[in-house]
Design a protein around this motif. Structure first.
Motif, PDB file in Angstrom:
ATOM      1  N   PRO A  98       0.820  -1.217   0.000  1.00  0.00           N
ATOM      2  CA  PRO A  98       0.000   0.000   0.000  1.00  0.00           C
ATOM      3  C   PRO A  98       0.850   1.261   0.000  1.00  0.00           C
ATOM      4  O   PRO A  98       1.950   1.299   0.570  1.00  0.00           O
ATOM      5  N   LEU A  99       0.335   2.306  -0.634  1.00  0.00           N
ATOM      6  CA  LEU A  99       1.042   3.584  -0.696  1.00  0.00           C
ATOM      7  C   LEU A  99       0.896   4.316   0.634  1.00  0.00           C
ATOM      8  O   LEU A  99      -0.158   4.255   1.284  1.00  0.00           O
ATOM      9  N   GLN A 103       2.984   9.311  -0.874  1.00  0.00           N
ATOM     10  CA  GLN A 103       2.939   8.685  -2.200  1.00  0.00           C
ATOM     11  C   GLN A 103       1.546   8.777  -2.820  1.00  0.00           C
ATOM     12  O   GLN A 103       1.400   9.094  -4.001  1.00  0.00           O
ATOM     13  N   ALA A 104       0.523   8.509  -2.026  1.00  0.00           N
ATOM     14  CA  ALA A 104      -0.839   8.527  -2.537  1.00  0.00           C
ATOM     15  C   ALA A 104      -1.249   9.918  -3.001  1.00  0.00           C
ATOM     16  O   ALA A 104      -1.874  10.075  -4.066  1.00  0.00           O
ATOM     17  N   PHE A 105      -0.908  10.931  -2.236  1.00  0.00           N
ATOM     18  CA  PHE A 105      -1.251  12.304  -2.632  1.00  0.00           C
ATOM     19  C   PHE A 105      -0.508  12.683  -3.914  1.00  0.00           C
ATOM     20  O   PHE A 105      -1.083  13.332  -4.805  1.00  0.00           O
ATOM     21  N   LYS A 106       0.741  12.277  -4.020  1.00  0.00           N
ATOM     22  CA  LYS A 106       1.521  12.603  -5.224  1.00  0.00           C
ATOM     23  C   LYS A 106       0.928  11.944  -6.460  1.00  0.00           C
ATOM     24  O   LYS A 106       0.792  12.578  -7.518  1.00  0.00           O
ATOM     25  N   VAL A 107       0.533  10.685  -6.341  1.00  0.00           N
ATOM     26  CA  VAL A 107      -0.020   9.958  -7.486  1.00  0.00           C
ATOM     27  C   VAL A 107      -1.351  10.562  -7.914  1.00  0.00           C
ATOM     28  O   VAL A 107      -1.574  10.821  -9.108  1.00  0.00           O
ATOM     29  N   LEU A 108      -2.247  10.779  -6.982  1.00  0.00           N
ATOM     30  CA  LEU A 108      -3.571  11.305  -7.341  1.00  0.00           C
ATOM     31  C   LEU A 108      -3.487  12.745  -7.829  1.00  0.00           C
ATOM     32  O   LEU A 108      -4.269  13.152  -8.702  1.00  0.00           O
ATOM     33  N   ASP A 109      -2.550  13.519  -7.318  1.00  0.00           N
ATOM     34  CA  ASP A 109      -2.349  14.874  -7.839  1.00  0.00           C
ATOM     35  C   ASP A 109      -1.857  14.818  -9.281  1.00  0.00           C
ATOM     36  O   ASP A 109      -2.293  15.615 -10.128  1.00  0.00           O
ATOM     37  N   THR A 110      -0.968  13.867  -9.574  1.00  0.00           N
ATOM     38  CA  THR A 110      -0.485  13.689 -10.946  1.00  0.00           C
ATOM     39  C   THR A 110      -1.630  13.308 -11.880  1.00  0.00           C
ATOM     40  O   THR A 110      -1.750  13.837 -12.998  1.00  0.00           O
ATOM     41  N   ILE A 111      -2.481  12.395 -11.437  1.00  0.00           N
ATOM     42  CA  ILE A 111      -3.625  11.973 -12.255  1.00  0.00           C
ATOM     43  C   ILE A 111      -4.573  13.129 -12.481  1.00  0.00           C
ATOM     44  O   ILE A 111      -5.087  13.331 -13.602  1.00  0.00           O
ATOM     45  N   LEU A 112      -4.821  13.929 -11.445  1.00  0.00           N
ATOM     46  CA  LEU A 112      -5.724  15.079 -11.592  1.00  0.00           C
ATOM     47  C   LEU A 112      -5.168  16.092 -12.578  1.00  0.00           C
ATOM     48  O   LEU A 112      -5.888  16.571 -13.471  1.00  0.00           O
ATOM     49  N   ARG A 113      -3.902  16.431 -12.448  1.00  0.00           N
ATOM     50  CA  ARG A 113      -3.306  17.410 -13.367  1.00  0.00           C
ATOM     51  C   ARG A 113      -3.282  16.887 -14.799  1.00  0.00           C
ATOM     52  O   ARG A 113      -3.482  17.641 -15.746  1.00  0.00           O
ATOM     53  N   SER A 114      -3.067  15.587 -14.953  1.00  0.00           N
ATOM     54  CA  SER A 114      -3.092  15.001 -16.291  1.00  0.00           C
ATOM     55  C   SER A 114      -4.500  15.075 -16.884  1.00  0.00           C
ATOM     56  O   SER A 114      -4.674  15.437 -18.055  1.00  0.00           O
ATOM     57  N   ALA A 115      -5.509  14.748 -16.075  1.00  0.00           N
ATOM     58  CA  ALA A 115      -6.892  14.777 -16.558  1.00  0.00           C
ATOM     59  C   ALA A 115      -7.337  16.188 -16.923  1.00  0.00           C
ATOM     60  O   ALA A 115      -8.180  16.384 -17.811  1.00  0.00           O
ATOM     61  N   LYS A 116      -6.754  17.182 -16.271  1.00  0.00           N
ATOM     62  CA  LYS A 116      -7.082  18.579 -16.569  1.00  0.00           C
ATOM     63  C   LYS A 116      -6.326  19.103 -17.787  1.00  0.00           C
ATOM     64  O   LYS A 116      -6.554  20.229 -18.224  1.00  0.00           O
ATOM     65  N   GLY A 117      -5.407  18.307 -18.308  1.00  0.00           N
ATOM     66  CA  GLY A 117      -4.635  18.736 -19.468  1.00  0.00           C
ATOM     67  C   GLY A 117      -3.407  19.534 -19.133  1.00  0.00           C
ATOM     68  O   GLY A 117      -2.806  20.160 -20.016  1.00  0.00           O
ATOM     69  N   GLU A 118      -2.999  19.502 -17.874  1.00  0.00           N
ATOM     70  CA  GLU A 118      -1.839  20.285 -17.455  1.00  0.00           C
ATOM     71  C   GLU A 118      -0.513  19.563 -17.729  1.00  0.00           C
ATOM     72  O   GLU A 118       0.550  20.188 -17.684  1.00  0.00           O
TER      73      GLU A 118
END
Length: 580
Positions: A98-99, A103-118
């Motif tokens: 488990p993260l 680690q978990a905040f970093k991964v989900l922040d990366t996914i959010l920024r990617s989904a927003k097109g950033e």
């Protein structure tokens, strides 16, 4: 129809700089020992040190001296942050790590920024990565034991980011993350109502509902899904026939749930008829070698040279694999043969002719030529990160059959899969089957002593299998009787001095140098490993003339010392380019 590989997908090109510094052939120390060994290996050798001299990273160089260079350059690389997380969470009920909160905040922040097109280019999280990651999270929270379910840090990160993610993620990802609308604190009707992006997704979505709940599928259901979605249309993005996120979720989800026998059989047999009837070679004995397709990254890979040895005394060998495969992306037989100038685009019918050639007796077939549907998954598999069920079943294939006896040999690493592999071999109906826990999970048994600090589980050099007895008893109702065996091979018991395994560290040229030197008769660790693996396989499979292990070893040594094994390898390189 939704495109699987769009401009931001797995196949987006990366710039490649080709560098071709030539090394003289004599640097291989290749000295023919027999009359027919004067064949020059038509290979251009490239220096891996040029990259360092020019300050260039491996990702910007096409250098066929190193295994990673065989990666298809148009595959867009995965987002590394999410890939690191997949390494931890996209695995089994006891192996998952488990993260933590950071680690978990970093991964989900990366996914959010990617989904927003950033995030752009290779920083963007691919659909396949999203599918694998969220499917893994769902399976863990639904079915895994408490130690490998969500950590407190993962739960905190999900609760913080999900209200934002649910507004920007596509419906297929929301379905994978919360298929019944009951996992997240903020529920959504999207998951329960999702049927797919188009009609081609419907069967896959139905299967995923079972997989995400930790369930298993029937033989026909797995085969139906695979035949619906494969092959992936890698070049024609307008006609892609499945969502990358759903397919990656399906593949990693089945592995995380630990496949049943019927599921593995479905993967193994799904495309047997893809190219029509399998050719039958007129040979008295044929061994199919199933090395892990993702290659070796550290140690000498011996199977190509073992095949040349065993062919000298009538034990024909068929090798199969790929040019490059994740997750390891290591040295493969195809890389070595291609580097030495052999034709690596043989059809099964052409391979049959080489098997029947009394001056060769072995052949290599690429999955690209024999199972194009399965080969089309290579790029997707890099973004899944962990090995899917195909990593097990692709090792148990019969691209050519034989009029005589047939055997299958396959390597494994993780305990439990040795029984699955032997089950698949029995399903193939071969006369003998053997699984070997060699170094790196490959087939190469070692002569080094077992380390006192070795990891738990089955030791390196553990072998298990079955073989047909010389005399079939009358009580064998089905006409097939098999002797079973389990053995830990200690090379010292057969007269080999303990030696450290030769390292190759992704160097294709180093692997070739070691193998050719051994076939030239140069004694040492590499020579010993080729003899050990040839002789032990002959004995364990119950081959004629190998009942006595010492005689089997001596026969392998004679094939090398006489120069016949080297001749056969060189004949293969030359003839493979001419076979019609």
């Amino acid at each position: 129809m939704k495109a699987l590989f769009n401009s931001d997908s797995i196949l987006s090109p990366i710039p490649v700089l080709k560098i071709k510094p030539q090394i003289p052939l004599q640097n291989l120390n290749f000295v023919p020992t027999t009359k027919n060994s004067g064949l020059r290996i038509k290979a251009v050798l490239y220096s891996a040190t040029v990259a360092e001299e020019h300050g260039l990273s491996e990702t910007h160089i096409w250098n066929p001296a190193i295994s990673t260079s065989y990666r298809y350059p148009k595959f867009r690389r995965p987002n590394q942050t999410v890939l690191d997380a997949q390494t931890k969470v996209c695995t089994g009920p006891t192996q998952t790590k488990p993260l933590n909160e950071e680690q978990a905040f970093k991964v989900l922040d990366t996914i959010l920024r990617s989904a927003k097109g950033e995030l752009k280019d290779e920083e963007k999280v691919s659909e396949a990565q999203l599918g694998a990651f969220f499917a893994a999270m769902t399976i863990r929270v639904n079915t895994f034991p408490e130690p490998t379910q969500w950590s407190e840090g993962e739960r905190k990160a999900i609760n913080y980011y999900w209200p934002q993610l649910v507004r920007v993620l596509p419906p297929d990802i929301i379905f994978l993350a919360d298929p019944e609308g009951s996992i997240m604190e903020i529920g959504s009707s999207i998951g329960p109502q999702f049927v797919g992006n188009d009609t081609s997704d419907m069967r896959l979505v139905g299967a995923l509902r079972e997989v995400l709940a930790g369930g298993h599928l029937g033989y026909e259901e797995v085969q139906g899904v695979l035949k619906d979605v494969l092959p992936l249309r890698l070049e024609d993005t307008l006609s892609a026939n499945v969502s990358a996120s759903l397919l990656s979720a399906f593949l990693i989800g089945q592995r995380m749930n630990r496949e049943t026998d019927r599921e593995l059989k479905a993967y193994c047999l799904a495309f047997d008829d893809e190219l029509g009837p399998v050719p039958v070679a007129d040979v008295k004995s044929l061994t199919h070698y199933g090395e892990p397709y993702d290659g070796n990254t550290r140690y000498f890979r011996s199977t190509l040279f073992v095949a040349a040895v065993r062919s000298c005394y009538g034990e024909s060998c068929l090798l199969h694999g790929v040019d490059w495969m994740p997750p390891k992306g290591g040295i493969t037989e195809e890389q070595m043969l291609k580097f030495m100038g052999a034709n690596t685009h043989l059809s099964p019918l052409q391979a049959k002719k080489l098997l029947e050639d009394d001056k060769i007796g072995f052949a290599y077939i690429s999955q690209r030529e024999a199972r194009p549907s399965l080969y089309s998954l290579v790029g997707l598999r890099e973004h899944i990160k962990k090995r899917p069920p195909l990593a097990t079943t692709e090792k148990v294939q019969q691209f050519v059959r034989a009029h005589g006896k047939e055997a299958i040999v396959a390597g494994f690493y993780h305990g439990g899969y040795e029984e699955s592999l032997l089950m698949l071999m029995r399903r193939r109906g071969v006369h003998a089957g053997l699984v070997v826990k060699g170094e790196e999970g490959a087939l190469s048994m070692t002569t080094r002593l077992r380390s006192p600090n070795a990891s738990k589980g089955l030791p390196v050099n553990y072998c298990s299998g079955f073989r047909s007895p010389k005399v079939t008893p009358a009580y064998a109702i089905d006409g097939v009787s098999r002797e079973t065996f389990n053995i830990e091979v200690n090379a010292k018991d057969y007269g080999f001095e303990p030696t450290d395994t030769p390292r190759t560290d992704r160097s294709v040229t180093r692997n070739i140098e070691l193998g050719l030197a051994a076939l030239r008769g140069e004694k040492g660790p590499t020579y010993d490993r080729i003899v050990l693996n040839a002789g032990m396989v002959d004995h364990l499979l119950g081959c004629d003339g190998a009942e006595d292990i010492s005689m089997a070893m001596e026969r392998a040594r004679e094939a090398i010392d006489s120069g016949r094994a080297l001749d056969r390898l060189l004949n293969y390189i030359k003839t493979s380019k001419k076979v019609a």
